[in-house]
Design an enzyme around this catalytic site. Sequence first.
Site, PDB file in Angstrom:
ATOM      1  N   GLU A 156       0.953  -1.326   0.101  1.00  0.00           N
ATOM      2  CA  GLU A 156      -0.347   0.010  -0.067  1.00  0.00           C
ATOM      3  C   GLU A 156       0.695   1.162  -0.004  1.00  0.00           C
ATOM      4  OE1 GLU A 156      -0.321  -2.312   2.004  1.00  0.00           O
ATOM      5  OE2 GLU A 156      -2.651  -3.302   1.172  1.00  0.00           O
ATOM      6  N   HIS A 216     -10.995  -4.802   8.327  1.00  0.00           N
ATOM      7  CA  HIS A 216     -11.507  -4.496   6.930  1.00  0.00           C
ATOM      8  C   HIS A 216     -12.779  -3.952   7.006  1.00  0.00           C
ATOM      9  CE1 HIS A 216      -9.722  -8.973   6.081  1.00  0.00           C
ATOM     10  NE2 HIS A 216      -9.947  -8.365   4.937  1.00  0.00           N
TER      11      HIS A 216
HETATM   12  C1  LIG Z   1      -2.328  -4.599   4.118  1.00  0.00           C
HETATM   13  C2  LIG Z   1      -3.227  -5.466   3.736  1.00  0.00           C
HETATM   14  N1  LIG Z   1      -3.163  -5.509   2.056  1.00  0.00           N
HETATM   15  C3  LIG Z   1      -4.652  -6.294   1.407  1.00  0.00           C
HETATM   16  C4  LIG Z   1      -4.768  -7.017   2.013  1.00  0.00           C
HETATM   17  C5  LIG Z   1      -6.105  -8.322   0.899  1.00  0.00           C
HETATM   18  N2  LIG Z   1      -5.265  -9.454   1.548  1.00  0.00           N
HETATM   19  C6  LIG Z   1      -5.974 -10.454   2.202  1.00  0.00           C
HETATM   20  S1  LIG Z   1      -5.290 -11.802   1.618  1.00  0.00           S
HETATM   21  C7  LIG Z   1      -3.707 -11.237   0.435  1.00  0.00           C
HETATM   22  C8  LIG Z   1      -2.908 -12.054  -0.261  1.00  0.00           C
HETATM   23  C9  LIG Z   1      -2.061 -12.329   0.360  1.00  0.00           C
HETATM   24  O1  LIG Z   1      -1.168 -13.147  -0.194  1.00  0.00           O
HETATM   25  P1  LIG Z   1      -0.152 -13.829   0.606  1.00  0.00           P
HETATM   26  O2  LIG Z   1       0.418 -12.883   1.802  1.00  0.00           O
HETATM   27  O3  LIG Z   1       0.866 -14.733  -0.141  1.00  0.00           O
HETATM   28  O4  LIG Z   1      -1.286 -14.775   1.779  1.00  0.00           O
HETATM   29  P2  LIG Z   1      -1.627 -16.389   0.601  1.00  0.00           P
HETATM   30  O5  LIG Z   1      -3.323 -15.166   1.024  1.00  0.00           O
HETATM   31  O6  LIG Z   1      -1.767 -16.368  -0.226  1.00  0.00           O
HETATM   32  O7  LIG Z   1      -1.999 -16.735   2.065  1.00  0.00           O
HETATM   33  C10 LIG Z   1      -4.430  -9.759   0.009  1.00  0.00           C
HETATM   34  C11 LIG Z   1      -3.978  -8.997  -0.302  1.00  0.00           C
HETATM   35  C12 LIG Z   1      -4.814  -7.347   3.301  1.00  0.00           C
HETATM   36  N3  LIG Z   1      -5.299  -7.983   4.174  1.00  0.00           N
HETATM   37  N4  LIG Z   1      -3.660  -6.660   3.800  1.00  0.00           N
END
Ligand SMILES: Cc1ncc(C[n+]2csc(CCOP(=O)(O)OP(=O)(O)O)c2C)c(N)n1
Lengths: 328, 320
Positions: A62, A131
């Site tokens: 972000e 959220h």
């Molecule tokens: C700071 C933030 N930005 C965006 C999100 C939305 N979001 C939730 S999970 C995710 C992907 C995360 O990917 P990763 O760290 O690889 O974990 P995975 O979901 O694959 O287990 C996103 C973008 C969030 N929860 N927190």
Amino acid sequence: MPQLTMGQALNQALREEMTRDDTIFIAGEGVGVSIHDNPMLPTAGLLKDFGPRRVRDTPVSEAAIAGLAVGAAEAGLKPVVEIMFNPFFTLASDMIVNHAAKLRYLSGGKSTFPLVVRIKSGAGFGAGCQHSHNLEAWAAHCPGLKVVMPATAADAKGLLKSAIRDPNPVIFFEDMMLYFAPGPVPEGEHLVPIGPADIKRPGKDVTVVTWSRMLGVAFQAAEQLATEGIEVEIVDLRTLAPLDKAAILASVRKTGRLVVLHEATRTGGFAGEVAAVVMEEAFERLKAPLRRVTGPDIPVPASPPLERFYIPDAGQVVTAVKDLVSFG
Amino acid sequence: MTVPKGKLLEMLHFLLLSRRFEEALTELCQIEGKIPGMMILCTGQEAVGAGVVAALRPEDVIITNHRSHAHLLAKGADPKALMAEIYGKRTGCNKGKSGTLHLALPEIGAPCTSTVVGAGPPIAVGRAFAQQYRNEPAVTVCFTGDGASDEGSFHEALNLASLWRLPAIFVCENNLYAGAQRLEEHTRVENIADRAAGYGMPGVVVDGNDAPALYTATLDARARAAAGDGPTLIECKTYRWRGHGESDPQLYQPKEEIAAWRALCPVARLRDAMRAQGLISAEELSAMETKVNALVREAIRFAEESPYPEPLEALEDLYA
Ligand SMILES: Cc1ncc(C[n+]2csc(CCOP(=O)(O)OP(=O)(O)O)c2C)c(N)n1
């Protein structure tokens, strides 16, 4: 007039503006390829139609997304970036608060930062407080930012188009629960200026000032109160910064009673600002104290009955209005 | 190193339990209005929770993220308290405040599940700092995804943890996706573990579907951390079988890719290896499965029968 959901209206605004102006680009997490397959969402289909030069999926970063907007805007591009959920505004906030908002001032008026940060906000989908956290008052507390929070599909379209054309940083809060709410939306060049509030329902007895999703709650309350002979005037702020003081004051001078309604928590919420404006400039016209109807001072809880308790409802507005009317 | 049989049995139990627990959640999500909010599952990645946590001691701490169920179950979370929380019931581990995304179990050394991507590592720094400060013989493990390593907070935290030689282990669960982005669409590094060099700490790549290998790698990292030699970044190469959340139609995940990884199932892998090596009999295995199924059934029954919180309970628990 065509009926569109707010999500579709925002999509139309983005498309029209991107078609008009090649300096506009979109960036954010999932703005191109998304985990959602829903044509009603604001960025749906943009990657397909405008291509990867102008529609940029970013990593989960972000601060870099917001910084991208600041740097590119200074260079004369018109970034429209997205923060996936309002609580993640905090991760982008250095770039928005310390930079987007201040750099023009720091340059002595030489630089401009024509950028839009779209932030998906609101409670009501059971995901809990990381959220759902309405932070519009934080943004409005930063001189240099414009803060927009539409309640209807038509306003969403017209305000987003204006936000994109505005030479200043605009923080554009979109309540996700409104994405699927349909309404009439003018085709083509429909611009709603940033600044003016809108009287969504005229009435003579009590002014309800509100914005975003709470407009619907205000309407429910107004309809119920109308059956009891109380005429509520609903002022939809649409823009928190700059604040349309004149519209608020004109309405309150007419009705003599004010309720401010927002979904965000109470203490330090923007209702306090509206209240202060009225106390400073229309105190003598008030027939009763003013009332705030807001979320309680807690993080948004996940459990359905707890989340329902959090979100202000029409019953609370009705009670507040009647309370004011009872002062005579 | 040969892994003790007791540890293998423990890992198998938690693999089976996590799988069954989440399969049940997949089914429950089909029932309209049953499960509130977003449902984010780690189906296919269970070896990370089971293998890593098997190397920890009860006094060790884990900090986890949105994909937390296997981590928490392996750390000893009561499936009933988890399930009730996921349902939003008053008997849930957090009285309905957290739901599935922020499960907090300080009583078992799992004080924080943050669904803010990248928020875990800085908190793990603080938790590990407290362990070092008090000379505790314990370590802190932080679970993140691959996507989280793109957040600034991740880099700040790993740098600081390394600088101060904190007793931390950063476990990056690389399931090949961050939201709809495949790894190569969100970073140029081939291995997340390669980033460790930038913080001056060791980075190791482990087969994330191999629970005993994860156990062994974590034991090494734990020994290093506990000896005052600082943190390790362990990258676990695995795969997300389901969508990001249960409402994700997975249009961006190739069908063949999902099928290929399903064939590498971490649960079947340990189960079959243990059967082949005679470490568990058919009867013992079936008894273990029966037990796990009963635990999940009981958790669902408990959640179903539990009351929702009263609305005013929303106002409780904000300040100490
Ligand atoms: C700071 C933030 N930005 C965006 C999100 C939305 N979001 C939730 S999970 C995710 C992907 C995360 O990917 P990763 O760290 O690889 O974990 P995975 O979901 O694959 O287990 C996103 C973008 C969030 N929860 N927190």
